[in-house]
Design an enzyme around this catalytic site. Structure first.
Site, PDB file in Angstrom:
ATOM      1  N   ARG A  74       1.059  -1.224  -0.098  1.00 37.10           N
ATOM      2  CA  ARG A  74      -0.099   0.276   0.037  1.00 37.10           C
ATOM      3  C   ARG A  74       0.973   1.303  -0.110  1.00 37.10           C
ATOM      4  NH1 ARG A  74      -5.179  -1.287   0.653  1.00 37.10           N
ATOM      5  NH2 ARG A  74      -5.738  -3.491   1.522  1.00 37.10           N
ATOM      6  N   ASP A 136     -13.426  -6.124  -2.688  1.00 37.45           N
ATOM      7  CA  ASP A 136     -14.669  -5.029  -2.225  1.00 37.45           C
ATOM      8  C   ASP A 136     -15.565  -4.711  -3.213  1.00 37.45           C
ATOM      9  OD1 ASP A 136     -13.141  -5.201   0.069  1.00 37.45           O
ATOM     10  OD2 ASP A 136     -12.116  -3.188  -0.187  1.00 37.45           O
ATOM     11  N   GLU A 231     -17.640  -5.424   7.727  1.00 35.21           N
ATOM     12  CA  GLU A 231     -16.672  -4.871   8.513  1.00 35.21           C
ATOM     13  C   GLU A 231     -16.913  -3.454   8.851  1.00 35.21           C
ATOM     14  OE1 GLU A 231     -12.564  -5.413   7.268  1.00 35.21           O
ATOM     15  OE2 GLU A 231     -13.016  -4.371   5.382  1.00 35.21           O
ATOM     16  N   GLN A 283     -10.276 -14.592   2.816  1.00 33.89           N
ATOM     17  CA  GLN A 283     -11.405 -14.100   1.742  1.00 33.89           C
ATOM     18  C   GLN A 283     -10.606 -13.437   0.471  1.00 33.89           C
ATOM     19  OE1 GLN A 283     -15.031 -12.078   3.704  1.00 33.89           O
ATOM     20  NE2 GLN A 283     -13.367 -11.710   5.108  1.00 33.89           N
ATOM     21  N   ARG A 284      -9.346 -13.015   0.772  1.00 33.99           N
ATOM     22  CA  ARG A 284      -8.510 -12.469  -0.238  1.00 33.99           C
ATOM     23  C   ARG A 284      -7.378 -13.685  -0.928  1.00 33.99           C
ATOM     24  NH1 ARG A 284      -6.286  -6.860   2.109  1.00 33.99           N
ATOM     25  NH2 ARG A 284      -4.209  -7.930   1.534  1.00 33.99           N
TER      26      ARG A 284
HETATM   27  O1  F6P Z   1      -9.386  -3.718  -0.081  1.00 36.60           O
HETATM   28  C1  F6P Z   1      -9.461  -4.936   0.362  1.00 36.60           C
HETATM   29  C2  F6P Z   1      -9.379  -5.310   1.830  1.00 36.60           C
HETATM   30  O2  F6P Z   1      -9.390  -6.732   2.029  1.00 36.60           O
HETATM   31  C3  F6P Z   1     -10.781  -4.687   2.566  1.00 36.60           C
HETATM   32  O3  F6P Z   1     -11.586  -5.551   2.423  1.00 36.60           O
HETATM   33  C4  F6P Z   1      -9.980  -4.516   3.972  1.00 36.60           C
HETATM   34  O4  F6P Z   1     -10.874  -3.685   4.589  1.00 36.60           O
HETATM   35  C5  F6P Z   1      -8.711  -4.151   3.883  1.00 36.60           C
HETATM   36  O5  F6P Z   1      -8.517  -4.602   2.412  1.00 36.60           O
HETATM   37  C6  F6P Z   1      -7.757  -4.915   4.676  1.00 36.60           C
HETATM   38  O6  F6P Z   1      -6.391  -4.351   4.512  1.00 36.60           O
HETATM   39  P1  F6P Z   1      -5.171  -4.794   4.994  1.00 36.60           P
HETATM   40  O7  F6P Z   1      -4.775  -6.197   4.281  1.00 36.60           O
HETATM   41  O8  F6P Z   1      -4.018  -3.786   4.841  1.00 36.60           O
HETATM   42  O9  F6P Z   1      -5.339  -5.340   6.312  1.00 36.60           O
END
Ligand code: F6P
Length: 357
Positions: A74, A136, A231, A283-284
């Site tokens: 990020r 998202d 969330e 979920q990712r």
């Molecule tokens: O934008 C994708 C996401 O997984 C969101 O759903 C979640 O709020 C955020 O990223 C979590 O971010 P990180 O992986 O930086 O904790």
């Protein structure tokens, strides 16, 4: 000869590799000579000139692979114009690296924040093409982002598993679903998993209505209740606070997330045992679902075609079942939220699903 830079930025998701493979397969298949520069860990790689030269074969065998072969990070847009800790001008550094490598274009895969920086680079004169990734599904200008369907599958699986144990024990279960400030993932997984109550940021909830629904289910003979909670879900009272007031309130917030606050309230107001499950980053993760493999490949191939035509400054998106090119200035800085009047919300309510409103 085309010299292409590529990077994946922001939170990762499924099908990033499938999308990059789509771009490269299109270019290689065109017989155009291509050189591909993969920047490592998103914009950070572009800022600090950290890249790998890639060939067609680097994109073989990655269609089903989760994550991103380039790595991601990020790089907040909010501070992109600030110099780094060593005084480096990040925007200037990105431009310098782009020109040093004599790139014809930069393919950027990302979500909301990523698109703001991508548009800034376009304004600075770089040739940019973007691809919409995020679980998202909150990116403006496209009906769908890749990663979303895979995440819906995983969140749905979580709700399915909770269903059986909730039924055995007659408990109230909260499954907290990702989605940042929007409820696309929660709404879709909630409906797919047969949740009884779905709480999303776009429809602030009233705890009394949530409890009413649980009691109504008990009176009708149901021993358990499943809540799919985004969330970012917010109560009606909190939604009325100004940004400053809300920030102030959150300073003393004692719960890890909204689901735990809800759990305590429901337990106190109903006497039921309440449990919270947070599937979180699962979920990712993992392999993209078949839908995302096809979808990301299609968008990638179309991006490849835009590169061959020399058409830049677009996100390749999807609207009304067509792959379309959307000008980056239309995409950047806007959030795609669920309208409380959307037909999917109406249909869910027609089936008795409560949104706590
Ligand atoms: O934008 C994708 C996401 O997984 C969101 O759903 C979640 O709020 C955020 O990223 C979590 O971010 P990180 O992986 O930086 O904790």
């Amino acid at each position: 000869m085309k010299r292409i830079g590529m990077l994946t930025s922001g939170g990762d998701c499924q099908a990033l590799n499938a999308a990059m493979r789509g771009v490269v397969k299109c270019l290689v298949n065109s017989k155009e000579d291509v050189e591909i520069y993969g920047f490592i860990d998103g914009y950070r790689g572009l800022i600090y000139g950290n890249f790998r030269m890639l060939e067609g074969r680097d994109f073989s065998g990655i269609l089903t692979k989760g994550g991103t072969i380039l790595g991601s990070s990020r790089t907040p847009f909010k501070t992109i114009k600030d110099p780094d800790e060593n005084g480096l001008d990040k925007i200037d550094a990105m431009k310098q690296n782009y020109y040093k490598l004599r790139l014809d274009c930069l393919v950027i895969l990302g979500g909301n924040g990523t698109h703001k920086t991508a548009n800034l680079l376009r304004e600075e004169g770089l040739n940019i093409i973007t691809l919409p990734k995020t679980i998202d599904n909150d990116l403006w200008g496209t009906d769908m982002t890749f990663g979303f369907q895979s995440a819906v599958n995983i969140a749905t699986d979580a709700i399915d598993c909770i269903h059986t144990t909730a039924a055995s024990h007659g408990r109230v279960f909260i499954v907290e679903v990702m989605g940042h400030k929007v409820g696309w993932l929660t709404l879709n997984a909630g409906m797919a998993g047969g949740a009884d109550i779905i709480l999303i940021p776009e429809i602030p909830y009233n705890i009394k209505k949530v409890v009413e629904k649980i009691k109504e289910r008990n009176e009708n003979g149901s021993r358990f209740t499943i809540l799919a909670v985004a969330e970012g879900a917010i109560s009606q009272a909190d939604a009325k606070l100004s940004k400053k007031e809300y920030k102030e309130k959150m300073k003393n917030y004692k719960f890890p997330s909204v689901s735990y606050e809800l759990a305590q309230q429901i337990q106190e107001m109903t006497g039921h045992e309440v449990r919270v499950t947070v599937p979180g980053h699962t979920q990712r993760g993992g392999s993209p679902c078949p839908y995302d493999r096809v979808f990301a490949s299609r968008l990638g191939a179309e991006a490849g075609e835009l590169i061959l035509k020399g058409e830049y400054g677009f996100m390749v998106g999807y609207r009304n079942r067509e792959v379309v090119k959307v000008p980056l200035e239309e995409v950047a800085g806007k959030l795609k939220v669920i309208s409380p009047d959307a037909s999917i919300v109406k249909e869910a309510k027609l089936m008795g699903i409560s949104f706590g409103d």
